[in-house]
Design an enzyme around this catalytic site. Structure first.
Site, PDB file in Angstrom:
ATOM      1  CB  THR A  13      -1.164   1.134  -7.528  1.00  0.00           C
ATOM      2  OG1 THR A  13      -2.545   1.217  -7.202  1.00  0.00           O
ATOM      3  CG2 THR A  13      -0.993   0.206  -8.706  1.00  0.00           C
ATOM      4  CB  SER A  55      -3.375   6.793  -1.096  1.00  0.00           C
ATOM      5  OG  SER A  55      -4.259   6.891  -2.171  1.00  0.00           O
ATOM      6  CB  THR A  86      -2.714   7.527  -8.028  1.00  0.00           C
ATOM      7  OG1 THR A  86      -3.677   6.477  -8.127  1.00  0.00           O
ATOM      8  CG2 THR A  86      -1.396   7.086  -8.624  1.00  0.00           C
ATOM      9  CG  ASP A  87      -7.166   5.884  -5.361  1.00  0.00           C
ATOM     10  OD1 ASP A  87      -6.974   6.052  -6.578  1.00  0.00           O
ATOM     11  OD2 ASP A  87      -7.566   4.807  -4.883  1.00  0.00           O
TER      12      ASP A  87
HETATM   13  N1  ASP Z   1      -5.930   2.597  -4.481  1.00  0.00           N
HETATM   14  C1  ASP Z   1      -4.561   2.943  -4.826  1.00  0.00           C
HETATM   15  C2  ASP Z   1      -4.056   3.949  -3.822  1.00  0.00           C
HETATM   16  O1  ASP Z   1      -4.382   5.091  -3.917  1.00  0.00           O
HETATM   17  C3  ASP Z   1      -4.503   3.463  -6.213  1.00  0.00           C
HETATM   18  C4  ASP Z   1      -3.121   3.839  -6.712  1.00  0.00           C
HETATM   19  O2  ASP Z   1      -2.130   3.891  -6.014  1.00  0.00           O
HETATM   20  O3  ASP Z   1      -3.026   4.139  -7.911  1.00  0.00           O
HETATM   21  O4  ASP Z   1      -3.340   3.591  -2.927  1.00  0.00           O
END
Ligand code: ASP
Length: 333
Positions: A13, A55, A86-87
């Site tokens: 993100t 991710s 973050t995932d």
């Molecule tokens: N879907 C995103 C990822 O993990 C979520 C994020 O980065 O917060 O790449």
């Protein structure tokens, strides 16, 4: 002293822009860095765009690629900041804690819940905090810096899907917090005196079986056939329901413990597994050679097993020794 950091971008993100399909991780590493205000003359940044992935699509091969990138650049920089979705960041941070052990230089993971180009975003603060933390003399090893908190890489878990405070430190205190550019340390870490050890192999044949009430054993023989390690995420302190027992015990008897490594863990986030407590857990641990996750996070257990089992010649004692030996503060037992 002037610090030279390598900022490695992998997508997520933090580096996303919005198009008709939704958020897509498409900012280049230079674009990402350009959002930061002046950091002062003491910090010099070099960027490297390694991946451009959500991710969700990061795999063990990407962990190996990231570890190799850090290894290849280890002596050129004072520290590393990895921007990551973050995932699955907690998995990557745990994996890197096993692939690069004893690093006296900081390897800091960060990301954001909102893209860096949005007017309201946590991305700039997270990136700035991570850079400040990676440039600090007392920092070392792998950690996640997020929402003003510094979490040990093997202890992090994403516990909130929307809030800025997305990560928690599980069964272990926070290393530090960061307020308005000031690092407040809660734990003293000791700088390793020897060079770090880099690993370049993982065994990906690790399966996670999450129990639900009334689960049937139909898939168990297939799982045993296809994987080298099976993690059972049980309820509470840990146990095997009667509905699985017979088939599970038949499968376990077919193999030597080092051929099919069974690890018991819990669905409960805090305080770990304690298989000896109830008959439903004790019957298994009394009759079979199995491992127990105890206070380790699921992310640490999955990635530690991949690292332990990459060493193909290990007997059962060797597997137990390597699995239970604390690495990067992943267990206190
Ligand atoms: N879907 C995103 C990822 O993990 C979520 C994020 O980065 O917060 O790449």
């Amino acid at each position: 002293m002037k610090k030279h950091l390598l900022v490695i971008t992998t997508g997520g993100t933090i580096a996303s822009v919005k198009d008709e399909a939704g958020l897509v991780p498409s900012l280049t590493s230079e674009e990402l860095i350009s959002y930061l205000p002046e950091l002062g003359e003491d910090i010099m940044l070099t960027t490297k765009a390694l991946y451009s992935l959500d991710s969700t699509d990061i795999t063990p091969d990407h962990w190996l690629g990231l570890a190799k990138t850090i290894k290849d650049n280890y002596y050129k920089y004072d520290g590393f900041v990895v921007c990551h979705g973050t995932d699955t960041m907690a998995y990557t941070a745990a994996a890197l804690s096993y692939l690069i052990q004893g690093s006296s230089k900081p390897i800091v993971f960060t990301g954001a819940q909102k893209p860096i180009g949005f007017e309201i975003t946590d991305a700039k603060a997270n990136l700035r905090d991570s850079i400040l933390y990676a440039a600090d003399d007392e920092s070392m090893g792998v950690q996640i810096v997020f929402d003003g908190e510094v979490i040990t890489g093997t202890r992090a878990k994403k516990t909130k899907s929307l809030s800025y405070a997305a990560f928690s430190s599980i069964n272990y205190p926070l290393l530090a917090s960061i307020h308005e550019g000031r690092i407040i340390r809660y734990m003293k870490q000791k700088k390793p005196e020897t060079a770090p050890v880099f690993y370049d192999k993982l065994n990906k044949k690790v399966f996670l079986l999450k129990l639900t009430p009334g689960i049937t054993p139909v898939l168990l023989p297939e799982i045993f056939k296809n994987y080298d390690a099976i993690i059972i995420e049980s309820f509470g302190v840990g146990g095997i329901p009667e509905s699985l027992e017979e088939v599970l015990f038949v499968e376990l008897k077919k193999y030597r413990p080092e051929e099919k490594v069974l690890v018991m863990t819990t669905q409960v986030t805090y305080e770990g597994s304690h298989m000896e407590t109830y008959e439903v857990g004790k019957t298994l641990s009394d009759n079979f050679s199995i491992l127990e996750a105890r206070d380790m996070t699921l992310e640490a257990v999955v990635t530690k097993l991949m690292w332990v089992l990459a060493d193909e010649g290990l007997d059962w004692a060797g597997i137990c020794g390597k699995f239970y030996r604390p690495v990067a503060a992943d267990t206190l037992y």
